[in-house]
Motif scaffolding. Structure first.
Motif, mmCIF file in Angstrom:
data_model
loop_
_atom_site.group_PDB
_atom_site.id
_atom_site.type_symbol
_atom_site.label_atom_id
_atom_site.label_comp_id
_atom_site.label_asym_id
_atom_site.label_seq_id
_atom_site.Cartn_x
_atom_site.Cartn_y
_atom_site.Cartn_z
ATOM 1 N N ARG A 1 0.817 -1.216 0.000
ATOM 2 C CA ARG A 1 0.000 0.000 0.000
ATOM 3 C C ARG A 1 0.852 1.268 0.000
ATOM 4 N NH1 ARG A 1 -3.704 -1.795 4.980
ATOM 5 N NH2 ARG A 1 -1.658 -2.634 5.561
ATOM 6 N N ASP A 2 2.164 1.109 0.112
ATOM 7 C CA ASP A 2 3.097 2.231 0.038
ATOM 8 C C ASP A 2 3.483 2.405 -1.432
ATOM 9 O OD1 ASP A 2 5.316 3.923 0.036
ATOM 10 O OD2 ASP A 2 6.127 3.113 1.908
ATOM 11 N N ALA A 3 2.786 3.295 -2.130
ATOM 12 C CA ALA A 3 2.952 3.423 -3.578
ATOM 13 C C ALA A 3 4.372 3.838 -3.957
ATOM 14 C CB ALA A 3 1.942 4.417 -4.135
ATOM 15 N N ASP A 4 4.981 4.721 -3.183
ATOM 16 C CA ASP A 4 6.329 5.183 -3.514
ATOM 17 C C ASP A 4 7.345 4.054 -3.377
ATOM 18 O OD1 ASP A 4 5.402 7.740 -4.046
ATOM 19 O OD2 ASP A 4 5.819 8.474 -2.018
ATOM 20 N N ALA B 1 6.872 1.628 -6.243
ATOM 21 C CA ALA B 1 7.402 2.189 -7.489
ATOM 22 C C ALA B 1 8.918 2.059 -7.553
ATOM 23 C CB ALA B 1 6.978 3.646 -7.631
ATOM 24 N N GLU C 1 -6.154 -2.131 -3.843
ATOM 25 C CA GLU C 1 -5.308 -0.942 -3.911
ATOM 26 C C GLU C 1 -3.835 -1.316 -4.010
ATOM 27 O OE1 GLU C 1 -6.393 2.116 -4.294
ATOM 28 O OE2 GLU C 1 -8.478 1.427 -4.205
ATOM 29 N N GLY C 2 -3.424 -2.349 -3.295
ATOM 30 C CA GLY C 2 -2.043 -2.796 -3.396
ATOM 31 C C GLY C 2 -1.691 -3.262 -4.796
ATOM 32 N N ASN D 1 -1.157 -0.336 -7.076
ATOM 33 C CA ASN D 1 0.174 0.253 -6.902
ATOM 34 C C ASN D 1 1.214 -0.490 -7.728
ATOM 35 O OD1 ASN D 1 -0.684 2.259 -5.144
ATOM 36 N ND2 ASN D 1 -0.196 1.079 -3.298
ATOM 37 N N ASP E 1 0.499 0.313 -11.502
ATOM 38 C CA ASP E 1 0.919 1.674 -11.852
ATOM 39 C C ASP E 1 2.434 1.756 -11.970
ATOM 40 O OD1 ASP E 1 -1.542 2.922 -12.134
ATOM 41 O OD2 ASP E 1 -1.671 3.471 -10.009
ATOM 42 N N ALA E 2 3.125 1.102 -11.047
ATOM 43 C CA ALA E 2 4.584 1.116 -11.094
ATOM 44 C C ALA E 2 5.098 0.392 -12.336
ATOM 45 C CB ALA E 2 5.149 0.473 -9.830
#
Length: 327
Positions: A67-70, A73, A107-108, A111, A114-115
């Motif tokens: 869940r930590d998108a940064d 990525a 949501e995970g 992420n 998207d990455a």
């Protein structure tokens, strides 16, 4: 580099150790959530680290959350392949807290996708589930069977799976979704039916079957899961596809309990508890598509696989005991 999210879990841990043993460089992302036991996860990590110490590939653990998108990525940017195993597992857990399951599983996954959309990643392999099928219109399930999940967990896996498909279609992210059918084997979670039955029988306690035991499951041995995933390092034939990864037969839960009881402690009775909400009535995989696309062929039927797990358990009972740490 190969990124395995949820790589300290049962399936992810086997994938990570197998890839390292094959000489690959592996990074594992796992938040060490104590869903079943952090000590078990640490033992799982140690298996992969031992493979790296033996001079095979390399292994790195990153403690963090999908869940930590940064963070996701950053890791995906360096990954040639992503095996996305991280999830909030457990049908019964999802019934109690559906929003948490959605947050992690959907949501995970977004992420990760998207990455991957913004990176040169060659393939994202998503761990889906037979829970997406839900109510059977016919058996065995093929990939065209209607998807009518009966638990929030199944809904979350289906939603994530659809995002995987759409990102592949719209953004040219190479993706594959593997629908696992009740995976078992060495180092499996202690709250699964097989490990629970074995543990209770080893401790001279009767196995507890929820409901009347007529529910059937297609149980898949972990080595077959690993082989199916490893094949995706070699071929793009499955890109854009959804594939069932199951076994060749299924068994009703009461019979499973009896087989385990008879092997370990034949004098024990079988006890019954209340049927759990959200449990599917039946699962059974048609794996012909995976056979055609990947050459997948399961190697273990349930009786031989359970026998191997019992043998492993007898030699590794400490696996499910708390780690003793020096202060």
């Amino acid at each position: 580099m190969i990124l395995v999210t949820g790589g300290a879990g049962f399936i992810g841990g086997h994938l990570a150790a197998s890839f390292v043993s094959a000489g690959r460089d592996v990074v594992v992302l796992d938040n060490l959530d104590p869903f079943y036991d952090t000590d078990i996860k640490r033992r799982t990590i140690d298996v992969a680290r031992q493979a790296a110490d033996n001079g095979d590939g390399s292994y790195e653990l990153v403690e963090g959350d999908v869940r930590d998108a940064d963070l996701v990525a950053d890791l995906v940017a360096d990954a040639q392949f992503v095996f996305h195993q991280a999830a909030q597992a457990g049908v019964r857990t999802s019934v109690k807290n559906p929003r948490r399951v959605d947050d992690i599983n959907v949501e995970g996954t977004l992420n990760v996708l998207d990455a991957a959309r913004d990176s040169p990643t060659e393939r994202v392999v998503f761990a889906s589930s037979s829970s997406v099928y839900g109510k059977p219109s016919y058996l065995p399930y093929d990939e065209e069977h209607p998807t009518t999940p009966v638990s929030p967990y199944g809904v979350s896996k289906l939603a994530a799976e659809n995002y995987v498909r759409v990102y592949g279609d719209l953004y040219d992210v190479p993706t594959v979704a593997l629908r696992y059918f009740t995976v078992y084997g060495p180092r499996m979670r202690p709250n699964m039916a097989i490990s629970n039955f074995v543990s209770r029988c080893m401790n001279d306690e009767p196995p507890v079957v929820y409901g009347d035991g007529s529910q059937t499951r297609d149980f898949t041995y972990i080595a077959d899961i690993v082989r199916a995933n490893a094949k995706l390092l070699e071929t793009d034939a499955a890109d854009g596809e959804v594939l069932n990864i199951g076994s060749t037969d299924n068994v009703d839960i009461r019979t499973l309990a009896e087989v385990i009881r008879d092997e370990i402690a034949p004098d024990l009775s079988i006890e019954h508890g209340e049927r759990q909400a959200g449990d599917a009535e039946h699962t059974h995989a048609d794996v012909s598509k995976a056979g055609d696309v990947l050459g997948y062929e399961p190697t273990e039927d349930i009786r031989s696989g359970v026998g191997e797990f019992i043998d492993w358990y007898r030699k590794n009972r400490e696996w499910y005991e708390p780690l003793v740490r020096s202060s």
